[in-house]
Design a protein around this motif. Structure first.
Motif, PDB file in Angstrom:
ATOM      1  N   HIS A 275      41.132  38.516  39.359  1.00  0.00           N
ATOM      2  CA  HIS A 275      42.429  39.078  39.831  1.00  0.00           C
ATOM      3  C   HIS A 275      42.676  40.220  39.377  1.00  0.00           C
ATOM      4  CE1 HIS A 275      42.978  35.656  42.931  1.00  0.00           C
ATOM      5  NE2 HIS A 275      42.611  34.907  41.780  1.00  0.00           N
ATOM      6  N   LEU A 276      42.654  41.411  39.930  1.00  0.00           N
ATOM      7  CA  LEU A 276      43.227  42.698  39.487  1.00  0.00           C
ATOM      8  C   LEU A 276      44.501  43.016  40.265  1.00  0.00           C
ATOM      9  CD1 LEU A 276      40.106  42.595  39.240  1.00  0.00           C
ATOM     10  CD2 LEU A 276      40.243  45.059  39.342  1.00  0.00           C
ATOM     11  N   ALA A 277      45.196  44.089  40.191  1.00  0.00           N
ATOM     12  CA  ALA A 277      46.566  44.190  40.595  1.00  0.00           C
ATOM     13  C   ALA A 277      46.630  44.190  42.178  1.00  0.00           C
ATOM     14  CB  ALA A 277      46.876  45.650  40.262  1.00  0.00           C
ATOM     15  N   ASP A 278      45.643  44.497  42.998  1.00  0.00           N
ATOM     16  CA  ASP A 278      45.790  44.747  44.267  1.00  0.00           C
ATOM     17  C   ASP A 278      44.477  44.042  44.844  1.00  0.00           C
ATOM     18  OD1 ASP A 278      44.008  46.498  43.407  1.00  0.00           O
ATOM     19  OD2 ASP A 278      45.008  48.224  44.764  1.00  0.00           O
ATOM     20  N   MET A 279      43.638  43.437  44.175  1.00  0.00           N
ATOM     21  CA  MET A 279      42.784  42.696  44.887  1.00  0.00           C
ATOM     22  C   MET A 279      41.675  41.523  43.939  1.00  0.00           C
ATOM     23  SD  MET A 279      39.947  45.933  43.959  1.00  0.00           S
ATOM     24  CE  MET A 279      40.958  47.202  44.574  1.00  0.00           C
ATOM     25  N   ALA A 280      41.021  40.920  44.779  1.00  0.00           N
ATOM     26  CA  ALA A 280      40.406  39.741  43.986  1.00  0.00           C
ATOM     27  C   ALA A 280      38.856  39.883  43.959  1.00  0.00           C
ATOM     28  CB  ALA A 280      40.630  38.447  44.537  1.00  0.00           C
ATOM     29  N   VAL A 281      37.967  39.730  43.088  1.00  0.00           N
ATOM     30  CA  VAL A 281      36.622  40.081  42.886  1.00  0.00           C
ATOM     31  C   VAL A 281      35.932  38.694  42.521  1.00  0.00           C
ATOM     32  CG1 VAL A 281      34.690  41.198  41.835  1.00  0.00           C
ATOM     33  CG2 VAL A 281      36.840  42.296  42.295  1.00  0.00           C
ATOM     34  N   GLU A 282      35.042  37.969  43.509  1.00  0.00           N
ATOM     35  CA  GLU A 282      34.292  36.937  43.011  1.00  0.00           C
ATOM     36  C   GLU A 282      33.121  37.221  42.058  1.00  0.00           C
ATOM     37  OE1 GLU A 282      33.140  34.977  46.434  1.00  0.00           O
ATOM     38  OE2 GLU A 282      34.947  34.742  47.377  1.00  0.00           O
ATOM     39  N   VAL A 283      33.092  36.091  41.227  1.00  0.00           N
ATOM     40  CA  VAL A 283      32.009  36.257  40.232  1.00  0.00           C
ATOM     41  C   VAL A 283      31.094  35.225  40.211  1.00  0.00           C
ATOM     42  CG1 VAL A 283      31.332  36.256  37.818  1.00  0.00           C
ATOM     43  CG2 VAL A 283      33.499  37.337  38.603  1.00  0.00           C
ATOM     44  N   SER A 284      29.816  35.159  40.342  1.00  0.00           N
ATOM     45  CA  SER A 284      28.771  34.191  40.722  1.00  0.00           C
ATOM     46  C   SER A 284      28.681  33.246  39.266  1.00  0.00           C
ATOM     47  CB  SER A 284      27.050  35.000  40.867  1.00  0.00           C
ATOM     48  OG  SER A 284      26.697  35.566  39.811  1.00  0.00           O
ATOM     49  N   ARG A 285      28.056  32.069  39.524  1.00  0.00           N
ATOM     50  CA  ARG A 285      28.057  31.115  38.516  1.00  0.00           C
ATOM     51  C   ARG A 285      27.205  31.721  37.341  1.00  0.00           C
ATOM     52  NH1 ARG A 285      25.893  25.327  40.262  1.00  0.00           N
ATOM     53  NH2 ARG A 285      24.103  26.641  40.623  1.00  0.00           N
ATOM     54  N   ARG A 286      26.164  32.366  37.923  1.00  0.00           N
ATOM     55  CA  ARG A 286      25.384  32.826  36.610  1.00  0.00           C
ATOM     56  C   ARG A 286      26.017  33.925  35.780  1.00  0.00           C
ATOM     57  NH1 ARG A 286      21.873  37.362  36.132  1.00  0.00           N
ATOM     58  NH2 ARG A 286      22.236  37.712  38.389  1.00  0.00           N
TER      59      ARG A 286
ATOM     60  N   ARG B 243      39.376  51.005  37.565  1.00  0.00           N
ATOM     61  CA  ARG B 243      39.394  49.514  37.555  1.00  0.00           C
ATOM     62  C   ARG B 243      38.425  48.696  38.125  1.00  0.00           C
ATOM     63  NH1 ARG B 243      43.603  51.135  40.824  1.00  0.00           N
ATOM     64  NH2 ARG B 243      43.555  49.980  42.945  1.00  0.00           N
ATOM     65  N   LEU B 244      37.654  49.360  39.090  1.00  0.00           N
ATOM     66  CA  LEU B 244      36.660  48.569  39.874  1.00  0.00           C
ATOM     67  C   LEU B 244      35.651  49.696  40.430  1.00  0.00           C
ATOM     68  CD1 LEU B 244      35.596  46.278  41.257  1.00  0.00           C
ATOM     69  CD2 LEU B 244      36.929  46.473  43.084  1.00  0.00           C
ATOM     70  N   PHE B 245      34.381  49.701  40.171  1.00  0.00           N
ATOM     71  CA  PHE B 245      33.252  50.159  40.962  1.00  0.00           C
ATOM     72  C   PHE B 245      32.742  49.245  41.951  1.00  0.00           C
ATOM     73  CE2 PHE B 245      33.808  51.788  36.587  1.00  0.00           C
ATOM     74  CZ  PHE B 245      33.483  53.065  36.569  1.00  0.00           C
ATOM     75  N   GLU B 246      32.608  49.656  43.089  1.00  0.00           N
ATOM     76  CA  GLU B 246      31.948  48.978  44.427  1.00  0.00           C
ATOM     77  C   GLU B 246      31.035  49.744  45.159  1.00  0.00           C
ATOM     78  OE1 GLU B 246      34.239  46.404  47.702  1.00  0.00           O
ATOM     79  OE2 GLU B 246      34.778  48.577  47.759  1.00  0.00           O
TER      80      GLU B 246
ATOM     81  N   ARG C  95      27.448  43.797  43.749  1.00  0.00           N
ATOM     82  CA  ARG C  95      28.129  44.997  44.477  1.00  0.00           C
ATOM     83  C   ARG C  95      29.376  45.309  43.503  1.00  0.00           C
ATOM     84  NH1 ARG C  95      31.065  44.837  49.592  1.00  0.00           N
ATOM     85  NH2 ARG C  95      31.306  46.548  49.438  1.00  0.00           N
ATOM     86  N   HIS C  96      29.550  44.797  42.479  1.00  0.00           N
ATOM     87  CA  HIS C  96      30.848  45.098  41.930  1.00  0.00           C
ATOM     88  C   HIS C  96      30.740  45.135  40.145  1.00  0.00           C
ATOM     89  CE1 HIS C  96      32.908  43.445  45.532  1.00  0.00           C
ATOM     90  NE2 HIS C  96      33.313  44.391  45.542  1.00  0.00           N
ATOM     91  N   ILE C  97      31.360  46.283  39.775  1.00  0.00           N
ATOM     92  CA  ILE C  97      31.430  46.020  38.235  1.00  0.00           C
ATOM     93  C   ILE C  97      33.063  46.450  38.002  1.00  0.00           C
ATOM     94  CG2 ILE C  97      31.238  47.570  36.088  1.00  0.00           C
ATOM     95  CD1 ILE C  97      28.347  48.371  37.230  1.00  0.00           C
ATOM     96  N   VAL C  98      33.503  45.310  37.273  1.00  0.00           N
ATOM     97  CA  VAL C  98      34.901  45.355  36.852  1.00  0.00           C
ATOM     98  C   VAL C  98      35.401  45.654  35.425  1.00  0.00           C
ATOM     99  CG1 VAL C  98      37.031  43.690  36.976  1.00  0.00           C
ATOM    100  CG2 VAL C  98      35.271  43.416  38.421  1.00  0.00           C
ATOM    101  N   ASN C  99      36.462  46.567  35.328  1.00  0.00           N
ATOM    102  CA  ASN C  99      36.949  46.917  34.016  1.00  0.00           C
ATOM    103  C   ASN C  99      37.842  45.647  33.622  1.00  0.00           C
ATOM    104  OD1 ASN C  99      38.583  48.104  32.069  1.00  0.00           O
ATOM    105  ND2 ASN C  99      38.854  50.033  33.044  1.00  0.00           N
ATOM    106  N   LEU C 100      37.267  44.912  32.435  1.00  0.00           N
ATOM    107  CA  LEU C 100      37.981  43.840  32.145  1.00  0.00           C
ATOM    108  C   LEU C 100      39.593  44.144  31.540  1.00  0.00           C
ATOM    109  CD1 LEU C 100      35.250  42.525  29.890  1.00  0.00           C
ATOM    110  CD2 LEU C 100      35.802  41.818  32.338  1.00  0.00           C
ATOM    111  N   ALA C 101      39.770  45.151  31.208  1.00  0.00           N
ATOM    112  CA  ALA C 101      41.239  45.667  31.078  1.00  0.00           C
ATOM    113  C   ALA C 101      42.130  45.646  32.208  1.00  0.00           C
ATOM    114  CB  ALA C 101      41.457  47.120  30.288  1.00  0.00           C
ATOM    115  N   ALA C 102      41.576  45.605  33.246  1.00  0.00           N
ATOM    116  CA  ALA C 102      42.236  45.613  34.607  1.00  0.00           C
ATOM    117  C   ALA C 102      42.409  44.129  35.173  1.00  0.00           C
ATOM    118  CB  ALA C 102      41.839  46.712  35.685  1.00  0.00           C
ATOM    119  N   VAL C 103      41.771  43.412  34.470  1.00  0.00           N
ATOM    120  CA  VAL C 103      41.995  41.898  34.995  1.00  0.00           C
ATOM    121  C   VAL C 103      43.337  41.316  34.568  1.00  0.00           C
ATOM    122  CG1 VAL C 103      40.893  39.690  34.779  1.00  0.00           C
ATOM    123  CG2 VAL C 103      39.366  41.624  34.850  1.00  0.00           C
ATOM    124  N   ARG C 104      43.935  40.777  35.759  1.00  0.00           N
ATOM    125  CA  ARG C 104      45.312  40.056  35.528  1.00  0.00           C
ATOM    126  C   ARG C 104      45.467  38.501  35.527  1.00  0.00           C
ATOM    127  NH1 ARG C 104      45.868  44.553  33.919  1.00  0.00           N
ATOM    128  NH2 ARG C 104      46.919  46.321  34.916  1.00  0.00           N
ATOM    129  N   GLY C 105      44.241  37.847  35.831  1.00  0.00           N
ATOM    130  CA  GLY C 105      44.173  36.679  35.866  1.00  0.00           C
ATOM    131  C   GLY C 105      42.581  36.015  36.208  1.00  0.00           C
TER     132      GLY C 105
END
Length: 232
Positions: A210-221, A146-149, A188-198
């Protein structure tokens, strides 16, 4: 199943050939006596399955798998070593003790065939990573991560409650990922879009995934690029 035998002992390879001859669903496509030769044969022959010795001169079976971009299914073969067996059992990897018993070989081949499917093809076989972190080992499908960090020249992977560290950079891994499924949210992060809950909109045009157990910030660009994907 197209099968490659990898073992530094000639007699061990011959014994595996003899035993596999009783399984009509197995096609032996080659033999290798060391990890370096095996890596070249995997690239040229594209086998479905490796029957892989653990301890070999010049590089172990683990070293071989860590060097492969796309690892086939694997059944390890090993002589008795309590430390090695504990690592296998803790990681739920398929292994056969030498001398190999025909019944255990048959059961392992059946499990490998089930994982591959009845009619596996390169396009339908799930792409996997072999991961070794300390005493633990995993084979994990890319789509199950779900996430690569990024952690310097290493990458931490998040899947099924595990968080192992892989000795590859985030950039190296990104080149293998489907951009329609995996989104580069930040440096720092690559997110599996299928794991995104909100998704939350933030001030300044950024987004928070928002993933099941964490949140990942996305830059404006990068948020602008994300909004263009059909999934959102």
């Amino acid at each position: 199943m197209r099968t490659l035998i990898v073992d530094d002992e000639r007699l061990a390879r011959a014994e595996l050939r003899r035993m596999l001859a009783k399984h009509p669903g197995v096609e032996i496509v080659g033999e290798a006596a060391n990890a370096a030769d095996a890596a070249q044969m995997v690239a040229s022959l594209d086998p479905d399955l490796l029957l892989l010795d653990v301890q070999m001169p010049g590089g172990s079976g683990f070293d071989l798998l860590a060097a492969l971009e796309d690892a086939p299914e694997v059944i390890f073969t090993t002589a008795f070593d309590q430390y090695t067996l504990q690592a296998f059992e803790a990681s739920a990897l398929d292994y056969l003790m030498k001398p190999i018993e025909p019944q255990r070989l048959a059961a392992a081949l059946e499990r490998a065939a089930a994982r591959l499917g009845l009619a596996p093809t390169p396009s339908s076989t799930p792409r996997k990573l072999f991961i070794r972190d300390g005493d633990r080992c995993w084979f994990v499908r890319l789509e199950d991560i779900r996430l690569f960090e990024s952690e310097g020249n290493y990458t931490r992977l998040y899947f099924d409650g595990a968080r192992p560290l892989l000795a590859r950079s985030l950039l190296q891994l990104e080149q293998r990922l489907d951009p329609q499924q995996f989104f580069r949210a930040s440096r720092r992060h690559i997110v599996n879009l299928a794991a995104v809950r909100g998704i939350n909109n933030e001030e300044g045009g950024g987004l928070t995934l928002h993933l099941a157990d964490m949140a990942v910030e996305v830059s404006r660009r990068r948020a602008a690029a994300l909004k263009q994907l059909q999934e959102f």
